[in-house]
Design a protein around this motif. Sequence first.
Motif, PDB file in Angstrom:
ATOM      1  N   LEU A 283      -6.687   3.118   2.887  1.00  0.00           N
ATOM      2  CA  LEU A 283      -7.493   2.298   3.796  1.00  0.00           C
ATOM      3  C   LEU A 283      -8.865   2.931   4.034  1.00  0.00           C
ATOM      4  O   LEU A 283      -9.875   2.236   4.107  1.00  0.00           O
ATOM      5  CB  LEU A 283      -6.759   2.107   5.119  1.00  0.00           C
ATOM      6  CG  LEU A 283      -5.436   1.334   5.041  1.00  0.00           C
ATOM      7  CD1 LEU A 283      -4.746   1.319   6.393  1.00  0.00           C
ATOM      8  CD2 LEU A 283      -5.675  -0.085   4.547  1.00  0.00           C
TER       9      LEU A 283
ATOM     10  N   LEU B  37       0.833  -1.201   0.000  1.00  0.00           N
ATOM     11  CA  LEU B  37       0.000   0.000   0.000  1.00  0.00           C
ATOM     12  C   LEU B  37       0.870   1.256   0.000  1.00  0.00           C
ATOM     13  O   LEU B  37       0.501   2.281  -0.578  1.00  0.00           O
ATOM     14  CB  LEU B  37      -0.928   0.004   1.214  1.00  0.00           C
ATOM     15  CG  LEU B  37      -2.117  -0.960   1.158  1.00  0.00           C
ATOM     16  CD1 LEU B  37      -2.973  -0.800   2.403  1.00  0.00           C
ATOM     17  CD2 LEU B  37      -2.964  -0.726  -0.089  1.00  0.00           C
TER      18      LEU B  37
ATOM     19  N   GLY C 277     -10.608   0.210   2.318  1.00  0.00           N
ATOM     20  CA  GLY C 277     -10.683  -0.770   3.393  1.00  0.00           C
ATOM     21  C   GLY C 277      -9.401  -1.546   3.584  1.00  0.00           C
ATOM     22  O   GLY C 277      -8.837  -1.577   4.669  1.00  0.00           O
ATOM     23  N   ASN C 278      -8.912  -2.192   2.510  1.00  0.00           N
ATOM     24  CA  ASN C 278      -7.661  -2.947   2.590  1.00  0.00           C
ATOM     25  C   ASN C 278      -7.124  -3.181   1.181  1.00  0.00           C
ATOM     26  O   ASN C 278      -7.766  -2.831   0.183  1.00  0.00           O
ATOM     27  CB  ASN C 278      -7.849  -4.277   3.344  1.00  0.00           C
ATOM     28  CG  ASN C 278      -8.956  -5.115   2.733  1.00  0.00           C
ATOM     29  OD1 ASN C 278      -9.048  -5.249   1.516  1.00  0.00           O
ATOM     30  ND2 ASN C 278      -9.804  -5.682   3.574  1.00  0.00           N
ATOM     31  N   LYS C 279      -5.964  -3.786   1.116  1.00  0.00           N
ATOM     32  CA  LYS C 279      -5.311  -4.020  -0.175  1.00  0.00           C
ATOM     33  C   LYS C 279      -6.151  -4.915  -1.074  1.00  0.00           C
ATOM     34  O   LYS C 279      -6.285  -4.668  -2.287  1.00  0.00           O
ATOM     35  CB  LYS C 279      -3.925  -4.626   0.061  1.00  0.00           C
ATOM     36  CG  LYS C 279      -3.184  -4.988  -1.218  1.00  0.00           C
ATOM     37  CD  LYS C 279      -1.828  -5.620  -0.890  1.00  0.00           C
ATOM     38  CE  LYS C 279      -1.202  -6.227  -2.133  1.00  0.00           C
ATOM     39  NZ  LYS C 279       0.106  -6.856  -1.845  1.00  0.00           N
ATOM     40  N   ASP C 280      -6.731  -5.976  -0.500  1.00  0.00           N
ATOM     41  CA  ASP C 280      -7.519  -6.900  -1.318  1.00  0.00           C
ATOM     42  C   ASP C 280      -8.726  -6.212  -1.932  1.00  0.00           C
ATOM     43  O   ASP C 280      -9.073  -6.467  -3.096  1.00  0.00           O
ATOM     44  CB  ASP C 280      -7.973  -8.103  -0.486  1.00  0.00           C
ATOM     45  CG  ASP C 280      -6.821  -9.042  -0.158  1.00  0.00           C
ATOM     46  OD1 ASP C 280      -5.783  -8.964  -0.853  1.00  0.00           O
ATOM     47  OD2 ASP C 280      -6.955  -9.835   0.774  1.00  0.00           O
TER      48      ASP C 280
END
Length: 201
Positions: A64, A49, A68-71
């Motif tokens: 984020l 990230l 939310g997240n990398k995935d």
Amino acid sequence: MAGAAGGVGPRSTPAAPPSGRRDAEASKAAIVRAARHLLARHAHGDITLKAVAERAGVSAPLILKYFGNKDALFSQVMSFEADAEGFLDAPVGDLGRHMVHQLLTGQAERGADPILRIVFAPLHGAQGDILRANFRAQVAQRLGARLSGPDAGLRAELAVGMLLGLGVMYGIARGPHLRAAELTEITDRYAPAVQAFLTPG
């Protein structure tokens, strides 16, 4: 009450979106572009990230906040849905020329095209399987569903294969003769061969 006498009140112009919303959309778009750029050059597992944030010119916490997240971020990057809308947006009789034009102008003007990131699927392990599945469903099968006549699925895959070959030669191999030619000349020469698969005969 002049407005009432005329039957029409004063006209109001649509309000521009608040600057905060514009900034947020611009930041999200920059993040997605950065992730797509890195995904075309590095294995999914090697991309952090922090690297995405640095390329996008934002902070990692902002990624984020938005995704939310990398995935979650890369699930958007690995989808071809939004790109396929524009890529396939032409009548079938004109679609070969339209797709060639979209691919070339995307690379020449934006440094990316709607479909070429499928070439890098082998870099990405299990994530590459997702990329392949999305590509088949959202690009090749979607194109095949628009074609009439026998072997529509095969003809769609052959047409897409020709486009990928052009994209690789122009954007990855960077063929000097190809890149020196005018985009209209390349399109005039290449589009009929692609169209022959879409509307044979």
